[in-house]
Design a protein around this motif. Structure first.
Motif, PDB file in Angstrom:
ATOM      1  N   LEU A  84       4.459   1.289  -8.250  1.00  0.00           N
ATOM      2  CA  LEU A  84       4.299  -0.087  -7.678  1.00  0.00           C
ATOM      3  C   LEU A  84       3.913  -1.093  -8.883  1.00  0.00           C
ATOM      4  O   LEU A  84       4.163  -2.215  -8.982  1.00  0.00           O
ATOM      5  N   SER A  85       3.051  -0.686  -9.800  1.00  0.00           N
ATOM      6  CA  SER A  85       2.444  -1.457 -10.863  1.00  0.00           C
ATOM      7  C   SER A  85       3.502  -1.796 -11.698  1.00  0.00           C
ATOM      8  O   SER A  85       3.759  -2.811 -12.442  1.00  0.00           O
ATOM      9  N   ALA A  86       4.193  -0.667 -12.150  1.00  0.00           N
ATOM     10  CA  ALA A  86       5.371  -0.788 -13.185  1.00  0.00           C
ATOM     11  C   ALA A  86       6.311  -1.845 -12.592  1.00  0.00           C
ATOM     12  O   ALA A  86       7.137  -2.530 -13.275  1.00  0.00           O
ATOM     13  N   ALA A  87       6.598  -2.062 -11.233  1.00  0.00           N
ATOM     14  CA  ALA A  87       7.561  -2.877 -10.708  1.00  0.00           C
ATOM     15  C   ALA A  87       7.012  -4.100 -10.408  1.00  0.00           C
ATOM     16  O   ALA A  87       7.618  -4.966  -9.821  1.00  0.00           O
ATOM     17  N   GLY A  88       5.857  -4.376 -10.849  1.00  0.00           N
ATOM     18  CA  GLY A  88       5.229  -5.754 -10.846  1.00  0.00           C
ATOM     19  C   GLY A  88       4.635  -5.833  -9.341  1.00  0.00           C
ATOM     20  O   GLY A  88       4.340  -7.309  -8.977  1.00  0.00           O
ATOM     21  N   LEU A  89       4.266  -4.988  -8.527  1.00  0.00           N
ATOM     22  CA  LEU A  89       4.090  -5.159  -7.034  1.00  0.00           C
ATOM     23  C   LEU A  89       2.319  -4.847  -7.049  1.00  0.00           C
ATOM     24  O   LEU A  89       1.942  -4.775  -5.803  1.00  0.00           O
ATOM     25  N   ASP A  90       1.686  -4.649  -8.207  1.00  0.00           N
ATOM     26  CA  ASP A  90       0.455  -4.412  -7.983  1.00  0.00           C
ATOM     27  C   ASP A  90      -0.391  -5.529  -7.280  1.00  0.00           C
ATOM     28  O   ASP A  90      -1.567  -5.130  -6.854  1.00  0.00           O
ATOM     29  N   MET A  91      -0.053  -6.631  -7.088  1.00  0.00           N
ATOM     30  CA  MET A  91      -0.655  -7.841  -6.557  1.00  0.00           C
ATOM     31  C   MET A  91      -0.847  -7.555  -5.088  1.00  0.00           C
ATOM     32  O   MET A  91      -1.659  -7.877  -4.259  1.00  0.00           O
ATOM     33  N   LEU A  92       0.069  -6.420  -4.519  1.00  0.00           N
ATOM     34  CA  LEU A  92       0.017  -6.053  -3.043  1.00  0.00           C
ATOM     35  C   LEU A  92      -1.222  -5.405  -2.763  1.00  0.00           C
ATOM     36  O   LEU A  92      -1.582  -5.368  -1.674  1.00  0.00           O
ATOM     37  N   PHE A  93      -1.928  -5.024  -3.743  1.00  0.00           N
ATOM     38  CA  PHE A  93      -3.055  -3.988  -3.603  1.00  0.00           C
ATOM     39  C   PHE A  93      -4.253  -4.625  -3.272  1.00  0.00           C
ATOM     40  O   PHE A  93      -5.161  -4.324  -2.693  1.00  0.00           O
ATOM     41  N   ALA A  94      -4.218  -5.695  -3.826  1.00  0.00           N
ATOM     42  CA  ALA A  94      -5.637  -6.702  -4.186  1.00  0.00           C
ATOM     43  C   ALA A  94      -6.234  -7.043  -2.656  1.00  0.00           C
ATOM     44  O   ALA A  94      -7.329  -6.533  -2.504  1.00  0.00           O
ATOM     45  N   ALA A  95      -5.569  -7.504  -1.945  1.00  0.00           N
ATOM     46  CA  ALA A  95      -6.384  -7.794  -0.688  1.00  0.00           C
ATOM     47  C   ALA A  95      -6.953  -6.744   0.102  1.00  0.00           C
ATOM     48  O   ALA A  95      -7.940  -6.744   0.596  1.00  0.00           O
TER      49      ALA A  95
END
Length: 107
Positions: A84-95
Motif C-alpha cells: 500500500l505504501s508503494a502505491a501511495g496509500l500509506d496516508m490511509l494508515f495514519a488516522a
C-alpha cells in the motif's frame, strides 16, 4: 470508535479484482445507508493482496473522499503495508494507527 465512524472488517479472503469489487459494494452500501465521517478497514484477516486489489483500495479511497468520507486502514500486516505504501496509500494508515496508539496503555 465514535458513532460517526463505521468499521468494515470482512477481510478473510484475498484482495484481488473480484474481492475489491465486493468490498466496494459493501463500503458504498455503508456510506449510503449510514453517512459516516470515516470508514475504517481492519485488514488483520487479509491473506493476500495483488495489484488489482490495491488499485481497488486506491479507487475506493478517492470515491469516499469525493463523498466527504475518510477511509482508514488498520491492522495491516507488514507485507500489505509495504504494498500500500508503494502505491501511495500509506496516508490511509495514519488516522487509524494514531487512534490505536492513543488508546493503548501508557500512551
Amino acid at each position: 470508535m465514535t458513532a460517526a465512524e463505521e468499521s468494515v472488517t470482512a477481510f478473510t479472503w484475498n484482495l484481488d479484482a473480484e474481492h475489491a469489487a465486493k468490498l466496494r459494494t459493501t463500503v458504498i452500501g455503508t456510506l449510503t445507508e449510514h453517512r459516516p465521517a470515516s470508514i475504517a478497514l481492519d485488514l488483520s484477516g487479509l491473506a493476500f493482496a495483488d495489484a488489482a486489489g490495491v488499485r481497488g483500495l486506491h479507487d475506493l479511497h478517492a470515491e469516499l473522499a469525493a463523498a466527504g468520507c475518510a477511509l482508514t486502514i488498520s491492522h495491516a500486516h507488514d507485507r500489505t503495508r509495504r504494498m500500500l505504501s508503494a502505491a501511495g496509500l500509506d496516508m490511509l494508515f495514519a488516522a487509524a494507527d494514531t487512534r490505536r496508539r492513543q488508546s493503548e496503555p501508557g500512551s
